[in-house]
Structure formats: structure tokens, C-alpha cells
Design a protein around this motif. Structure first.
Motif: not given
Length: 472
Positions: A411-419, A462-464, A423-427, A450-455
Motif C-alpha cells: 500500500q505504501e509502494i502504491e501511495a508513493k507510485s514507486q516503479p 529520475t531521467r538524470e 514502463k514505469d521507468l523515467a527513461v 535499470l528496473l533492477d536498480l530502481v526496485l
């Protein structure tokens, strides 16, 4: 005739009045009369009449030839369709499903006596009141499903009526009269003549009814042996495992019943206040089709346990690989029963991950949700709760506590819209190509990295930061 007064939609009254004004008899008939008498809102209003089909067509501005050969015309009133069928007598049934021919009659009683059950063989209009030739009212009061006339003959005419009896039992909470049940048991093999599509419709209505546990009657009478033999094997498979107090089949039936309680807002006591509230919110947001997916997942989530079961030296049963194998078997079963591809795909995924073990950390829950899929993750939690609540009582509290913690994290993950997906990646792929990554398989691999990284670290999405990471 009866003094019983029923409130019918204005359109139905108008159709009946029009027919009567031109010298014909006309009544609301069948399930709509039954439901109205039970205080339920009828889904459809069907009308029976002494007028022939072409005579019906001549009285109304807009009609559709729904089943002209069987005497049925759909009359359109204010954009809604109402089926109007001529009184008829069914001829000989050659295939346990369809009459060889039908003959029109001017007798309402003769039309009513060809119908399946007494509670569906009542007619009503405001002029004559209730017409109940076969004590349908008495059976409604007694809570009984009973055939009109000879039960054997009714089932010989259309074998699907046997499963319909069980379905009505589930929907209305009624019991099946002994003689009717006995006639069913003597004709079970006739179900082989019935198409998978018709079986599917009745089975689905039963499973999403207020009393899905009546599906057991389909088993004890022998019906599932014809259209779902996998379930028969489940019902006789003793799990010999301390986590389970039921056979595989009974465990699955209990989980279907738990799911029905969830959908009805009757949350079982072992649930924490948090889980009860969250499950109620999830179930309240589901469509009828999604509910169907959930009950099918519960019915079949352990379908492969009998074939993968092993017993160790201590006599403990084990079911290694059963989620994946059950998913495969369920897919075959649902395809055989002609469910649509979306339902099959979703149920297969729910079953594949029904036993997925998440740790109670944000990282673990993110990875689980990424694997399972954001589109079904809330449904998967509901599946896991229903599964746990159908296991051995002494094992339930610890499992529920862990599920609560995982669901709170999600629920917290969804509230924060975490990737959770690429398709959720910023790039996207185009960004990587512009950054110098060559098109091809390597591009997809980079996105997966990159997905593995943001998980692991959602704040890096972020794009940058992601473009900087691909340079490393």
C-alpha cells in the motif's frame, strides 16, 4: 389463480395490456415471477402469450426475430428488449438438449408444464393474478428445488437442467428435493451431450452465487466427474500435511466460500482490522468478471497437488512445484470450458503466484509486485488471504500477520507510485538510443538492469540519474 399483487415495470404492463386488448392472453412468466415473489430484482422480464409470433410482430412498432422457430419475438420498448414467446409444447428431445420440434398451443398450463422447476413455472398478470399450477409458491416457502411433473423426463429433455438445479440451489439457498436429486444421479452421463459453453455458464453462476459451497452437490451427485474430473481427484486427495486440515478439494471449496464472504462484506474474525478494511475496499472495487476470476483461481489453485504429491519418511505430504503445475493445468481446464482468454490468463497468473513467499521488507514486496504484476497485485493478496484462512487453524495467525505486513508495504509502494515495471521507468528505449545505446537485445537488457536498480532504490528513478547510470 391468486390474489397476489406484483409490481411489474411499466413496459411489461404495456406489452401485456396491448396483447390483452387485442384478444390474446399474456403473462409475465418464469424467473422474473420467482424473483419478484422472493423480493429480488429480476434481471429480465419474459412474457408468454397465446398470440402467434407474427401476431405479436403486428402489434408492436419495433421487434426483433430472436427465435422465430421457437415462438420468441423481442419487443423493443424505450430502448429495452422484452422477450415475448408464444405458448408452446416441446416435441421429442433427440439429443438431451433441443426439442426436435415445437408446437404452439393456446393453453397456458401446457406451456408451464414443459418448464424445468416448479419455482420457474409460475405466471402473472394484473388481470388474473398469479397462476401457479404446480405449487411453486409452496416450494418457494419450503426452500425446495423440484421438477415440474416427472423429474426424469425433465432431465431427459435437457440434461443441463441437472446443473441448473444445483445452480439455483446456490443462488437461492434452497435444497434439491429427494426425487429430483435421485433422478439427477441416475442420468449424470447425459451431461456429456451438453456443450462446454453451457456448462461454463451454469458453473460460473453457481461459483459466484451466495452459496458456492453447493458446488459439492455437483461432486457428490457425480456431475463433476463428467465436466471437471480434476476436481474429483482433488476431493479424494488427503494432504497429510500439518498446514492443512482438509483434502485438496475441500480446502479449495473452503477458499471459494471465504472469497464469497469477502465479496459479501462478511469478513472472517481472524482478520486484523487493517486486513478486513483493505480486503473490503479491494473487493468493493472489483467487477463481476474479476470476481469470477477470483473464485476460479480459488477453485483450481491446487488442482495439480494430487499429481505432484510426495510423502516423506515421517508421513508428511509435500507438493513441490504445485503452483506452476496447477497454473498450467488450470489453463487447460479453463480453455476446455471455453472461458475467454483474459479470464484464463489472469486466473493462471493468480494461481502461479498464490503461494509466492514475500519477505516483509519494502524491497522484497517491490520485487514480488514486479514479478506478479501491478495489475493483479491487489487481487493476489485477496487470493493469499482466502488460501490461508482455509488451512489448519493453528497455522493461520502467523501467516495472516505476515500477509498484513506485506500488504501494508505494498500500500505504501502504491501511495508513493514507486516503479515496478520497465514502463514505469523515467527513461525509455528512445532515450537510451539517444544516449548512445545501440538498438537490439542489449537495449532491453539495459532497461531491465535499470528496473533492477530502481526496485532496490526507487528514488533513483529520475531521467538524470538513470541516464548517468547507463554511462557507468
Amino acid at each position: 389463480m391468486s390474489e397476489y399483487q406484483m409490481t411489474m415495470p411499466q413496459e411489461v404492463v404495456r406489452i401485456i395490456n396491448t396483447l390483452e386488448q387485442h384478444g390474446y392472453e399474456a403473462y409475465a412468466v418464469g424467473g422474473c415471477v420467482r424473483d419478484a415473489m422472493l423480493g429480488r430484482e429480476p434481471e429480465d422480464w419474459d412474457i408468454t402469450t397465446s398470440a402467434k409470433p407474427l401476431e405479436v410482430k403486428g402489434l408492436f412498432r419495433k421487434t426483433i426475430d430472436t427465435g422465430l422457430q421457437h415462438g420468441t419475438i423481442t419487443v423493443m420498448v424505450n430502448g429495452e428488449g422484452y422477450e415475448v414467446t408464444t405458448y408452446r409444447i416441446d416435441g421429442e428431445y433427440e439429443d438431451g438438449r433441443h426439442p426436435k420440434e415445437v408446437a404452439f398451443t393456446t393453453s397456458l398450463r401446457m406451456d408451464l408444464e414443459r418448464r424445468d422447476f416448479t419455482i420457474n413455472a409460475m405466471a402473472y398478470n394484473d388481470r388474473s393474478g398469479l397462476v401457479d399450477e404446480f405449487d411453486g409458491v409452496g416450494d418457494l416457502k419450503r426452500g425446495v428445488i423440484r421438477c415440474v411433473g416427472d423429474a426424469g423426463q425433465r432431465f431427459d429433455e435437457d440434461a443441463l437442467r441437472m446443473l441448473r438445479a444445483v445452480r439455483f440451489s446456490g443462488q437461492l439457498g434452497f435444497t434439491i428435493e429427494d426425487a429430483t436429486l435421485q433422478a439427477m444421479e441416475q442420468r449424470i452421463q447425459n451431461l456429456q451431450k451438453i456443450s462446454a459453453e453451457r456448462i461454463r455458464v451454469e458453473m460460473t453462476k453457481l461459483l459466484i452465487s451466495p452459496n458456492p459451497g453447493r458446488f459439492r452437490v455437483a461432486y457428490t451427485s457425480g456431475m463433476t466427474g463428467v465436466f471437471l474430473p480434476e476436481f474429483d481427484r482433488m476431493m479424494t486427495c488427503d494432504q497429510k500435511n500439518h498446514h492443512h486440515c482438509y483434502t485438496v478439494g475441500e480446502h479449495c471449496m473452503h477458499s471459494v466460500e471465504v472469497m464469497q464472504k469477502f465479496m459479501a462484506g462478511m469478513l472472517p474474525e481472524p482478520l486484523s482490522p487493517y486486513a478486513a478494511e483493505r480486503i473490503s475496499q479491494i473487493c468493493g472495487s472489483l467487477s463481476k468478471k474479476q470476481y469470477t476470476m477470483l473464485v476460479l483461481a480459488m477453485l483450481l489453485h491446487d488442482v495439480a497437488k494430487p499429481e505432484v504429491m510426495t510423502v516423506d519418511e515421517q508421513g508428511e505430504g509435500h507438493f513441490f512445484g504445485h503452483p506452476e503445475q496447477s497454473a498450467k493445468t488450470a489453463g487447460k481446464v479453463l480453455k476446455r470450458l471455453t472461458y475467454d482468454n483474459e479470464t484464463i490468463d489472469t486466473v493462471v497468473r493468480l494461481i502461479r503466484y498464490h503461494d509466492y513467499r514475500m519477505e516483509t521488507t519494502m524491497k522484497s514486496v517491490r520485487r514480488a509486485a514486479s514479478k506478479i504484476g501491478r495489475d493483479i497485485m491487489w487481487m493476489e493478496f485477496v487470493v493469499q488471504y482466502a488460501d490461508v484462512l482455509s488451512q489448519s487453524p493453528q497455522t493461520i495467525p502467523e501467516k495472516l500477520e505476515k500477509l498484513d505486513q506485506c500488504m501494508e508495504k505494498y500500500q505504501e509502494i502504491e501511495a508513493k507510485s514507486q516503479p515496478l515495471s520497465v514502463k514505469d521507468l523515467a527513461v525509455n528505449g528512445r532515450d537510451l538510443i539517444r544516449a548512445g545505446i545501440a538498438p537490439g537485445p542489449g537495449l532491453g537488457q539495459k532497461l531491465s538492469q535499470l528496473l533492477d536498480l530502481v526496485l532496490e532504490e526507487p528514488e533513483l528513478n529520475t531521467r538524470e540519474q538513470l541516464l548517468e547510470r547507463i554511462k557507468e
